[in-house]
Design an enzyme around this catalytic site. Structure first.
Site, PDB file in Angstrom:
ATOM      1  N   CYS A 194       5.643   6.445   4.310  1.00 20.56           N
ATOM      2  CA  CYS A 194       4.479   5.733   3.756  1.00 20.56           C
ATOM      3  C   CYS A 194       3.973   6.388   2.473  1.00 20.56           C
ATOM      4  CB  CYS A 194       3.350   5.680   4.786  1.00 20.56           C
ATOM      5  SG  CYS A 194       3.745   4.704   6.239  1.00 20.56           S
ATOM      6  N   ASP A 233      -4.569 -10.705  -0.970  1.00 22.40           N
ATOM      7  CA  ASP A 233      -3.241 -11.308  -0.863  1.00 22.40           C
ATOM      8  C   ASP A 233      -2.423 -11.070  -2.135  1.00 22.40           C
ATOM      9  OD1 ASP A 233      -1.224 -12.824   0.468  1.00 22.40           O
ATOM     10  OD2 ASP A 233      -1.774 -14.575  -0.744  1.00 22.40           O
ATOM     11  N   HIS A 234      -1.204 -10.604  -1.948  1.00 20.20           N
ATOM     12  CA  HIS A 234      -0.272 -10.302  -3.040  1.00 20.20           C
ATOM     13  C   HIS A 234      -0.810  -9.211  -3.969  1.00 20.20           C
ATOM     14  CE1 HIS A 234       1.826 -13.743  -1.466  1.00 20.20           C
ATOM     15  NE2 HIS A 234       2.829 -13.538  -2.296  1.00 20.20           N
ATOM     16  N   HIS A 275       3.262  -5.258   3.702  1.00 22.28           N
ATOM     17  CA  HIS A 275       3.100  -5.775   5.064  1.00 22.28           C
ATOM     18  C   HIS A 275       2.640  -7.223   4.997  1.00 22.28           C
ATOM     19  CE1 HIS A 275       3.495  -1.900   7.061  1.00 22.28           C
ATOM     20  NE2 HIS A 275       2.712  -1.385   6.126  1.00 22.28           N
ATOM     21  N   GLU A 311      -1.088  -5.128  11.401  1.00 22.06           N
ATOM     22  CA  GLU A 311      -0.239  -4.728  10.277  1.00 22.06           C
ATOM     23  C   GLU A 311       1.228  -5.029  10.590  1.00 22.06           C
ATOM     24  OE1 GLU A 311      -0.902  -0.927   7.875  1.00 22.06           O
ATOM     25  OE2 GLU A 311       0.956  -0.496   8.952  1.00 22.06           O
ATOM     26  N   HIS A 362       4.920   0.078  -0.211  1.00 31.56           N
ATOM     27  CA  HIS A 362       5.679  -0.895   0.592  1.00 31.56           C
ATOM     28  C   HIS A 362       4.699  -1.954   1.060  1.00 31.56           C
ATOM     29  CE1 HIS A 362       3.948   1.928   3.462  1.00 31.56           C
ATOM     30  NE2 HIS A 362       3.874   0.880   4.272  1.00 31.56           N
ATOM     31  N   HIS A 420       0.835  -1.189   0.000  1.00 33.74           N
ATOM     32  CA  HIS A 420       0.000   0.000   0.000  1.00 33.74           C
ATOM     33  C   HIS A 420       0.878   1.250   0.000  1.00 33.74           C
ATOM     34  CE1 HIS A 420      -0.343   0.323   4.730  1.00 33.74           C
ATOM     35  NE2 HIS A 420       0.893   0.320   4.315  1.00 33.74           N
TER      36      HIS A 420
HETATM   37 NI    NI Z   1       2.425   0.530   5.649  1.00 34.56          NI
END
Ligand code: NI
Length: 133
Positions: A32, A78-79, A40, A123, A38, A13
């Site tokens: 961010c 996911d992914h 998580h 997260e 990046h 995100h």
């Molecule tokens: Ni983040």
């Protein structure tokens, strides 16, 4: 009584508000806001409230819960890049809070049995958002 199962997914995100200047975005979101985002490794706790069936010993068949969470959450996020690959966060930011709200909204009406009592979306090791009715 609650039963809780953990699910995991990985997603990318970025936090950036086009209505603000680059300097304002940096002040608000810091790293961010880097252009390419990046990732998580999210951990999702899903808690279901219900009555223990005396014959099965279960509140909910966890296989059925996994099927719902896979369909509604894992396969969707996911992914994926949460800003680019889904439209769930248009007009906002895919923060821990907002991802948790989106997951709650996707799951709340889909419980095969029992009632969705709480979700927690981790997260990082030191940050989670919680949603309950
Ligand atoms: Ni983040």
């Amino acid at each position: 009584m609650l039963i809780t199962r953990l699910f995991k997914f990985s997603a990318s995100h970025r936090y950036y508000d086009e209505a603000r200047s680059p300097a304002e975005n940096w002040a608000l979101f810091g790293p961010c806001s880097y252009p390419n985002g990046h990732g998580h490794n999210y951990v999702l706790e899903v808690s279901v409230r219900g009555i223990v069936d005396p014959t099965t010993g279960m509140i909910i068949n966890l296989k059925d819960l996994k099927t719902v969470v896979d369909q509604e959450v894992t396969q969707r996020y996911d992914h994926r890049h949460l800003n680019l690959d889904v439209d769930d966060f248009a007009g906002t930011q895919p923060t821990t809070e907002q991802v948790a709200v989106a997951i709650w909204q996707r799951l709340v009406a889909k419980m095969p049995i029992g009632e969705l009592a709480r979700i927690r979306l981790w997260e990082n090791d030191d940050l989670y958002a919680e949603v309950s009715p």
